[in-house]
Design an enzyme around this catalytic site. Structure first.
Site, PDB file in Angstrom:
ATOM      1  N   TRP A   1       0.875  -1.187   0.000  1.00  0.00           N
ATOM      2  CA  TRP A   1       0.000   0.000   0.000  1.00  0.00           C
ATOM      3  C   TRP A   1       0.895   1.213   0.000  1.00  0.00           C
ATOM      4  CZ3 TRP A   1      -4.685  -1.851  -0.888  1.00  0.00           C
ATOM      5  CH2 TRP A   1      -5.733  -0.935  -1.033  1.00  0.00           C
ATOM      6  N   ASP A   2       0.306   2.411  -0.048  1.00  0.00           N
ATOM      7  CA  ASP A   2       1.156   3.592  -0.129  1.00  0.00           C
ATOM      8  C   ASP A   2       1.766   3.968   1.218  1.00  0.00           C
ATOM      9  OD1 ASP A   2      -1.151   4.558   1.037  1.00  0.00           O
ATOM     10  OD2 ASP A   2      -1.544   6.110  -0.470  1.00  0.00           O
ATOM     11  N   TRP A   3       1.482   3.203   2.265  1.00  0.00           N
ATOM     12  CA  TRP A   3       2.130   3.395   3.556  1.00  0.00           C
ATOM     13  C   TRP A   3       2.754   2.106   4.089  1.00  0.00           C
ATOM     14  CZ3 TRP A   3      -0.693  -0.325   5.521  1.00  0.00           C
ATOM     15  CH2 TRP A   3      -2.059  -0.410   5.214  1.00  0.00           C
TER      16      TRP A   3
ATOM     17  N   ASN B   1     -13.931   0.744   1.067  1.00  0.00           N
ATOM     18  CA  ASN B   1     -13.173   1.987   1.107  1.00  0.00           C
ATOM     19  C   ASN B   1     -12.946   2.509  -0.302  1.00  0.00           C
ATOM     20  OD1 ASN B   1     -11.111   3.973   2.375  1.00  0.00           O
ATOM     21  ND2 ASN B   1      -9.946   2.942   0.776  1.00  0.00           N
ATOM     22  N   GLU B   2     -13.606   3.614  -0.642  1.00  0.00           N
ATOM     23  CA  GLU B   2     -13.353   4.428  -1.833  1.00  0.00           C
ATOM     24  C   GLU B   2     -13.748   3.771  -3.153  1.00  0.00           C
ATOM     25  OE1 GLU B   2      -9.813   7.284  -0.034  1.00  0.00           O
ATOM     26  OE2 GLU B   2      -9.282   5.782  -1.542  1.00  0.00           O
TER      27      GLU B   2
ATOM     28  N   GLU C   1     -11.641  10.996   6.111  1.00  0.00           N
ATOM     29  CA  GLU C   1     -10.221  10.833   5.786  1.00  0.00           C
ATOM     30  C   GLU C   1      -9.642  12.171   5.354  1.00  0.00           C
ATOM     31  OE1 GLU C   1      -8.504   7.990   3.175  1.00  0.00           O
ATOM     32  OE2 GLU C   1      -9.795   6.346   3.805  1.00  0.00           O
TER      33      GLU C   1
END
Length: 868
Positions: A192-194, A442-443, A538
């Protein structure tokens, strides 16, 4: 009001206690198969002991086959693990032959062998699997053959040839694996981006044998029901029973604390039975003597005066509540490292000291005045203990189902495993009063509506049909069948999205539902850049963790902002540059000639930037609670992204991996306080609002509040002047302007102050004294401040009967004073603060034994001018 109680259940003479909602062992003999197993790879070149619950990576690291997976570039070096197939094997001996073989969690695609015969298969990390089997006398051999999740996902993608299901792969910067949306496992485990890419495999939850004669209690759950017209509470108790023959039984439900008990006669039919009973409660609501976990929850979407659209807020026990908090991601790439057995002792997790894990993180949320966490939909449904702690601490949970940022297949096999997953998870978790809402994904509505994946217009109806089939016709239907609050996506327009066929034209419409908003280029100090939304679920900015968190997983050559290591750890495209660009809008960037100091100073300035940005945005949402401007406002929630970290890397988190608070989390203690003064400028006029939570002022008439405003020069610690507002009656649950004055007039009344030479501090008071934290307002960017000089702060560490304290002495005004205890785990009572006094004392709570001498050696102090 949150109420709590134990339900005692007597079933055919058997006594049980229901508290957390999941029970096993009713007229059942249970043999745990947890503990030592053996583990081997596909060609037998690796064979080693392995713990269950556990995963392959953990076993390999414990036996010395691999190093710390989090060290430097090992996330890429160890990709081979997820491309191999692995087999867990154990041998056991039992006396009973007819048993249930129960797997509480298999990660993920596996074939189960018992004595050389296939007894079943698994394909969903989030499902509990039960197989009926006959054992033999003597030794029985159980094998679990796990297939590579990466290759399985790719094979499933190839089998789905009718049309693509995007996204195919994560962005290159994430160094991840492809097609995660084709496998029902933790979506972020492919990257993921984190976070890193560690597609785990293993038996991540317990394994046991269960034998029973007549009845087996599979699960018990309870849901409190409130009849507002009668002012009466009831508890609906659902008991799932597996019977080998039809039998009569008697069930007694009792809550001794509430003097309530009822007996029911029932018949258990052969096979699986679901029995529902309603217990009427004799309740005396003396909450000073009793705490019981009952509460009512309503999601309110109704027209608003002077505004188009609908409200979007939660009413708890009849009161509208502003939700304050953050978003929760998995606390570790390897879930076995945060198992319940390891939560209450200090332990080393791949070389990093981790203390109390779940409880520490959740307590940190409460200590920062949060009341809500959103369990994000790309991770896992958390373990029972997580929700039990939230019940205990009063943390409300917004629970996503585990679908995130992708389209998903709707072939029969996929839909069937999802249905089982949803049924099991809702049944497991519905008793927890902490869970106030479920969200389908989510999204994914936003991704479809705003075309994240470049879907041709001609094919769009196919994807909308799939979306409705998965989230509405299946997940929503299952959830609503068990009376659980649900909306389909986040962000969403809620009821308006439903009216538009479940995919709104603009799911980010500020007049409906909730919003996710990120902007890294626009000036975060300008509140006009933020959407005045109904609910902000968010938002956030990145920062780097502290040097003491990075040091154990790096080496000297990595300690530069431009090193290969810092580039590798950044999984958000252009993230490192964006942090410095945002910081440079208001701060001078570090320029030391010492490479290590320049690196640590840069880490510091990213945390300053993040804290100040999220502070500004959160305060904007808090003051928008009761105002409607051009049809926008009535904001009733602020959940910033994100609470915790999964490894040592830059992210949006306010708590570093290992539990250390970033500056943002210390700021959250203040900007989420029940009583908060918020300052901002509009048309060169300074406004200061008093923000009160409803429960902070039980008196419906509110409370008389006034506001001292102190003006300081950047060059002196003595105030230039102090102004005071007139007392104003401030009702609970409101944001009311308590001070208003043109900046020019304010400065003209304070001697020789200008925007560049002075700053403001302020706090709220009532007749009993100061209420809530002090706040500040900068009249210019700190980089333009005239007279700001090095504070030369000194510190003295002492110990008294309350613990360790640090007394600071400053020679001048010092912005963003940061105390760092190095490798001593713990936290300060306050940090990252603006120091406008010569002396200040803060306490330090250590999470392991330490001393005055050790803290004195480890302590470093940084303020803004120290990095120039």
């Amino acid at each position: 009001m949150t109420l709590r109680g134990n339900i005692f259940i007597f079933v055919s003479g058997v006594f049980l206690c229901l508290f957390d909602g999941v029970l096993s062992g009713f007229l059942t003999e249970t043999l745990s198969l947890n503990g030592k197993w053996s583990l081997s790879n596909s060609n037998g070149s690796l064979s080693l002991p392995a713990e269950v619950p556990g995963c392959v990576h953990s076993a390999l690291q414990k036996q010395g086959f691999i190093q710390d997976p989090y060290f430097r570039f090992n996330d890429v070096s160890y990709r081979w693990i997820a491309f191999d197939n692995w087999t867990y094997t154990t041998t056991f001996n039992v006396s009973k032959q007819k048993v249930l073989l129960v797997f509480d969690g298999v990660d993920t695609v596996a074939t189960i062998w018992l004595n050389g015969v296939i007894v079943g298969n698994t394909d969903n990390m989030f499902c509990r699997y039960v197989f009926r089997d006959t054992l033999k006398d003597g030794d029985n051999v159980l094998k679990v053959s796990l297939s590579s999740p990466v290759l399985y996902a790719s094979e499933q993608r190839e089998a789905h040839s009718a049309y693509r299901i995007p996204p195919e792969c994560p962005p290159d910067v994430q160094k991840g694996e492809c097609h995660v949306n084709f496998i029902r496992k933790e979506q972020s485990s492919f990257s993921w981006d984190w976070g890193p890419s560690f597609p785990t495999m293993g038996l991540w939850k317990g394994v046991q044998l269960e034998a029973f004669d007549v009845l087996q209690l599979v699960q018990v759950s309870s849901v409190p029901l409130y009849n507002s017209s009668l002012s009466e509470w009831r508890v609906q108790v659902e008991i799932l029973v597996d019977a080998v023959q039809t039998t009569n039984g008697q069930i007694t439900l009792s809550i001794p604390e509430l003097d309530s008990e009822q007996t029911f006669h029932t018949q258990f039919l052969f096979g699986k039975n679901k029995n529902t009973f309603v217990l009427h409660i004799n309740m005396v609501l003396d909450t000073s003597l009793l705490q019981v976990y009952f509460r009512t929850v309503e999601l309110v979407q109704e027209p608003i005066v002077r505004s188009p659209g609908l409200s979007f807020y939660f009413r708890i026990n009849g009161k509208p509540i502003f939700l304050k908090g953050s978003n929760w991601i998995p606390a570790h790439s390897f879930q076995d490292q945060i198992s319940p057995a390891k939560l209450f002792q200090p332990l080393f997790l791949f070389g990093l000291l981790c203390v109390f894990v779940l409880r520490n993180l959740l307590q940190s949320a409460v200590d920062a005045n949060m009341n809500t966490l959103r369990v994000w939909g790309g991770g896992v449904y958390e373990q029972d203990l997580f929700y039990s702690i939230c019940d205990e601490l009063g943390i409300m949970i917004w629970q996503d189902f585990m679908f995130a940022c992708a389209m998903y297949p709707t072939v029969d096999d996929f839909i069937q495993t999802v249905r089982e997953e949803v049924s099991q998870q809702v049944q497991r978790l519905k008793s927890h009063p902490s869970i106030i809402i479920w969200s389908g994904n989510n999204e994914n509505e936003a991704a479809l509506a705003t075309d994240w994946f470049n879907i041709p217009a001609s094919q769009r109806p196919v994807y909308i049909k799939d979306y409705v089939m998965l989230y509405v016709n299946n997940i929503r239907k299952i959830v609503q069948d068990v009376i659980v609050r649900f909306f389909v996506s986040s962000p969403t327009n809620g009821a308006e999205s439903e009216q538009e066929g479940w995919v709104a034209a603009n799911p980010y419409d500020t007049h409906y539902g909730d919003t996710h908003f990120y902007s890294y280029i626009l000036d975060c100090w300008d509140w006009r850049t933020f959407p005045r939304t109904r609910f902000a679920s968010e938002y956030g900015f990145q920062s780097w963790p502290s040097f003491s968190t990075l040091q154990p997983v790096s080496i000297k050559e990595d300690w530069s902002y431009n090193s290969n290591f810092t580039s590798h750890r950044q999984h958000h495209e252009d993230g490192n540059r964006q942090m410095l660009l945002q910081a440079a809008l208001h701060f001078n960037l570090p320029n030391s000639t010492d490479p290590l100091k320049r690196f640590t100073d840069t880490l510091y300035i990213t945390q300053v930037m993040q804290a100040q940005c999220v502070k500004t945005q959160t305060e904007f949402y808090r003051r928008s609670q009761t105002e409607i401007i051009e049809g926008e406002g009535h904001t009733m929630g602020a959940l910033y992204w994100q609470l915790n970290d999964i490894w040592q890397a830059p992210s949006w988190s306010s708590i570093e991996f290992g539990g250390k608070w970033k500056m943002l989390h210390y700021f959250a203690q203040n900007f989420f306080a029940d009583v908060l003064p918020v300052g901002f400028e509009d048309a060169d006029t300074l406004f200061i609002l008093c923000c009160l939570r409803p429960e902070s002022r039980p008196d419906a008439q509110g409370c008389g509040m006034f506001l001292p405003v102190t003006v300081y020069s950047w060059t002196h610690l003595d105030p230039v002047c102090t102004l005071k507002s007139d007392p104003l009656l401030v009702p609970g649950g409101s944001a009311v302007a308590i001070f208003k004055q043109p900046v020019a007039a304010l400065l003209a009344g304070c001697g020789h102050c200008t925007r560049l030479t002075c700053l403001l501090t302020f706090h709220l008071e009532d007749s009993s004294g100061q209420q809530g934290p002090a706040n500040h307002h900068f009249l210019c960017s700190p980089k333009d401040a005239q007279g700001l000089q090095r504070a030369n702060i000194t510190a003295k560490v002492q110990e008294d009967k309350t613990g360790l304290t640090v007394t600071l002495h400053s020679a001048s005004v010092a912005p963003f004073v940061w105390l760092d205890a190095g490798n001593i785990p713990g936290r300060f009572s306050s940090n990252g603060f603006l120091m406008v006094s010569r002396n200040m004392t803060v306490s330090f709570k250590a999470w392991r034994p330490t001393s005055v001498a050790e803290l004195s050696r480890s302590l470093t102090i940084t303020s803004l001018t120290d990095i120039y």
